[in-house]
Design a protein around this motif. Sequence first.
Motif, PDB file in Angstrom:
ATOM      1  N   SER A 181     -49.734 -18.570 -67.600  1.00 35.74           N
ATOM      2  CA  SER A 181     -48.831 -17.475 -67.298  1.00 35.74           C
ATOM      3  C   SER A 181     -49.623 -16.221 -66.942  1.00 35.74           C
ATOM      4  O   SER A 181     -50.648 -15.937 -67.555  1.00 35.74           O
TER       5      SER A 181
ATOM      6  N   PHE B  20     -48.900 -13.349 -67.711  1.00 35.08           N
ATOM      7  CA  PHE B  20     -48.908 -12.476 -68.892  1.00 35.08           C
ATOM      8  C   PHE B  20     -50.084 -12.827 -69.802  1.00 35.08           C
ATOM      9  O   PHE B  20     -50.751 -11.963 -70.346  1.00 35.08           O
TER      10      PHE B  20
ATOM     11  N   LEU C  11     -43.219 -13.830 -75.418  1.00 38.67           N
ATOM     12  CA  LEU C  11     -43.990 -13.455 -74.236  1.00 38.67           C
ATOM     13  C   LEU C  11     -45.315 -14.222 -74.252  1.00 38.67           C
ATOM     14  O   LEU C  11     -46.045 -14.193 -75.242  1.00 38.67           O
ATOM     15  N   SER C  12     -45.626 -14.897 -73.174  1.00 43.05           N
ATOM     16  CA  SER C  12     -46.844 -15.704 -73.113  1.00 43.05           C
ATOM     17  C   SER C  12     -48.074 -14.869 -73.419  1.00 43.05           C
ATOM     18  O   SER C  12     -48.165 -13.716 -72.999  1.00 43.05           O
TER      19      SER C  12
ATOM     20  N   THR D  55     -42.603 -20.008 -72.554  1.00 45.58           N
ATOM     21  CA  THR D  55     -41.858 -20.129 -71.312  1.00 45.58           C
ATOM     22  C   THR D  55     -42.692 -20.903 -70.305  1.00 45.58           C
ATOM     23  O   THR D  55     -43.878 -21.136 -70.511  1.00 45.58           O
TER      24      THR D  55
ATOM     25  N   ASP E 288     -42.739 -17.520 -65.357  1.00 48.39           N
ATOM     26  CA  ASP E 288     -43.358 -16.223 -65.667  1.00 48.39           C
ATOM     27  C   ASP E 288     -43.864 -15.551 -64.393  1.00 48.39           C
ATOM     28  O   ASP E 288     -43.638 -14.374 -64.162  1.00 48.39           O
TER      29      ASP E 288
ATOM     30  N   LEU F 281     -40.069 -14.004 -63.777  1.00 45.75           N
ATOM     31  CA  LEU F 281     -40.015 -13.008 -64.847  1.00 45.75           C
ATOM     32  C   LEU F 281     -40.856 -11.766 -64.537  1.00 45.75           C
ATOM     33  O   LEU F 281     -40.372 -10.635 -64.701  1.00 45.75           O
ATOM     34  N   ALA F 282     -42.101 -11.988 -64.097  1.00 40.89           N
ATOM     35  CA  ALA F 282     -42.971 -10.833 -63.843  1.00 40.89           C
ATOM     36  C   ALA F 282     -42.350  -9.883 -62.806  1.00 40.89           C
ATOM     37  O   ALA F 282     -42.257  -8.677 -63.055  1.00 40.89           O
TER      38      ALA F 282
END
Lengths: 386, 475
Positions: free
Chosen positions: A69, A71, B41-42, B222, B227, B231-232
Amino acid sequence: MSGLKREGDPAHRLDALRGTTPPRPHDARAIAALAANPGCARRALMDGAGLDKDAAARHLGFPAPFGQSPFAITRGNAFEALVKADGCAELLRMLRELLRLPVAEVAYHDVENVGENADARSGAHLRHAHTRSLIDRAARGEDDAGTLYDHPLLALTIAGHTAFLEPDVVAFQLGGRFHIVEIKSFAVIDGQAEPSAAAAAARQAAVYVLALRTLLEELGHDPLRVSHDVVLVCPENFANRPVATLVDVRRQLAVLRRQLARMTTLDRLMAGLPEDLTFDLRPGEDGRPTRPVAELADAVRRTTARYAPDCLSTCDLCFFCRDEARQEGASDLLGRQVRDELGGVASVAEALGLADGSRDPAEGQEEIARLLRNAERLRRECLGSV
Amino acid sequence: MSLLTSLARLRALDEGIAQPVATVRHCHLSARPMVFVPLRLSGEAAAPLAAMLGDDRDRPRLLVVPQPRNRDLRFAWAAELAGVLLPYVESFTADTETVERRGGDPYERALDAPQLVVPNTGGVAFTRLLGRSTRFRRADGPYPVPESVPLLGRWLTYFAERAAYPGSSLTLAATEELGRHWASGQSGLEDGNLASLVAWITEGPREEAEDPLVWPPAGPATDPGFDAEVLAPAIDSGSAERVTEALRTQLAPTWRLMWQALDLLAGLEPGASVAQRWEQDRASFSAMAESVAEGGPPQPRRDGAVAAAARLARMERAQAAYEVQRAYDDPLVMAEYRLTGEAFAGEVVETVPDNAEGEGRSRKLRPLVVIKTDDPVLLPPGTALGTPERRAQGGELVEAHEGLVTVKITKGMGRGKTAAPGTVPDVGERVCYTSLTGDFQGSPGLPDAEATPWTHGGPPQQYVPDDEDAQEEWS
Ligand code: SF4
């Protein structure tokens, strides 16, 4: 490097397995994963040849289920930057506490910018050479000053190929001892980290320890000056504040050594393969594979796999091999435990045949057949399906 | 895993549909479960992203942190979560029954208790971390959070702890419970995927169960592709609505699966001991509710040495009891013990109901029963036996020979000169005996907490969270 390789020479044969596909450099994660399924000849050969398994899996129509990801990547980078800020000031503070160092200051060498103007491969050679001479100087030096080496470039030989290791790692030297420092962004909460993440970090760190030890040995120094205790730096609790822990990686080192030793004996694995076998993806102008998929699949199937559900988290080829295991009706699909329980009965049909008595046990199978028949009788009795 | 389960997995693989490994249900199912599907959240340990939850399958609540890196929004989310969970939990504290205790004061036990249902073991772990990151916060002082947040943290911690307690049904992980009742034709690792496991049980394996575009992961992680691609950009757009709708697409499919999983389990009759274990759950819940009501401190970060040992001992006893109860409740579980020679079942072929040992005053009634069995009996003579058909009864193995086993009944046949009617099985009855019995070792003599030896850190300090706990970052 001598450009001449004998026909039949293992390294030459491995190059032929890869064909025109550019080699994929192993990173520490990939090397650590080599030890994940040591019994698999398919994987040993592909890794030995430096083949890009991820690209192969995609071309075969079974892309690997691994993704990261954005993130997680951002968070990892931010944490590393924090730990390394101001010449690793924060890191030094932790090392001082953890290793009980009386030092006030240490020297800091960043190797990253060395050779950045050269092309990738020769740049790597330059950086590695620079790392070598720095480490050599430190190992020779009489003075006790501590030194941090940021972005050192280490190397390991995997089946005749040099793999450069581009670590987010720092080697720390003091009083003649080196420590590998690894920065990871998974959290340690009340002294505990997620076990699988911690185990993976230890396996990776072991790769660096081995590479640094090899380097010292090549330079004529005592390899054991690299400690088997690595320093793992993680965020503590829910904050970004880093905390350092010593992790003993002796066990991981032993596994890794065994597997690397195995990979030098690839010639034995290759002996049984057809001469013209290749995993070549035949990349076209744009780098995309042009080899017919069926042909590649056929080549891959010629090598023996040893699928286990663990592959799903460690090997790019997992979906391909799982599909193959399904078609073969292999009990491997159900996991090692089931396999062990079945005491060597490898196929689903065979095990079920022994259980319902439609198949006679082969020699040596009498005991497992008796157990399976009993189990089948009990299941039928309890489920009322006679 | 046992050979019996392995065989069931093989059969499942061969037939393309999961096979039962239980004939009754071994967990309690609440009439009003709180289904809780959290997302994280990853890359973060405990940064909440969203949760879908509720006790009504037609009206899920969706709680979202529109900007997951914002600490205040996180606490606002936690307060919203508390706004759903705490009233649910508290709704069970009003109706109680008084329970008399031998050698102790009577206490109040809730008539019913909450039940948290999460998708998988990851959901339990995340519940624990959410609890850990909120229970030490304070409503006053320099870093105030809404009052409900630390309370929520204590309950989440409690639910996560109960999930690890053998036989407890206060917290269920859907994949674990399904896996206890059905064997799929895939590995245990793959059973961790709720969509895939439900597919195996209901209609057989489906490729798409592993496709995150069709069945998004059941959390707390997720899908990395989601993501990156959805999502981002949604978070960057700053539109809370866009983030919310994006996360709804990830949670709604799992929400439906969760209720489907509960329906599947509800299709099984509860085992005979389920109510008894739920009673213990109710007692545990009442004790926790009382501790909260009395203003007790939050659970410590770590147990002291004695508390840890006591907990371990309790868990081991609970595990042993759970295993025995499951076997007694379920012939298919008992079959595992029959396979290994620790139990046998068969038909009664002969009885001597008035058999006795000793003379005069020391004469004891010891009825004999002979059972014909196909099971391999590996128990030595003299082994103490129990039987699921008559749980109060105790017996002893006299001899086992060529499929005929003689059992002597030593307990639970009445006090008269002859056995009470019905206590000795009749010829022709099917019975099962096992060395697995309910006599467990009592609690090992652990010192009280105050008497912890100095070698184990001395008496624990009661954990009182301080300002530092309250201001601990949550980034
Ligand atoms: S996925 Fe295939 S190639 Fe990779 S380790 Fe497993 S069996 Fe070997």
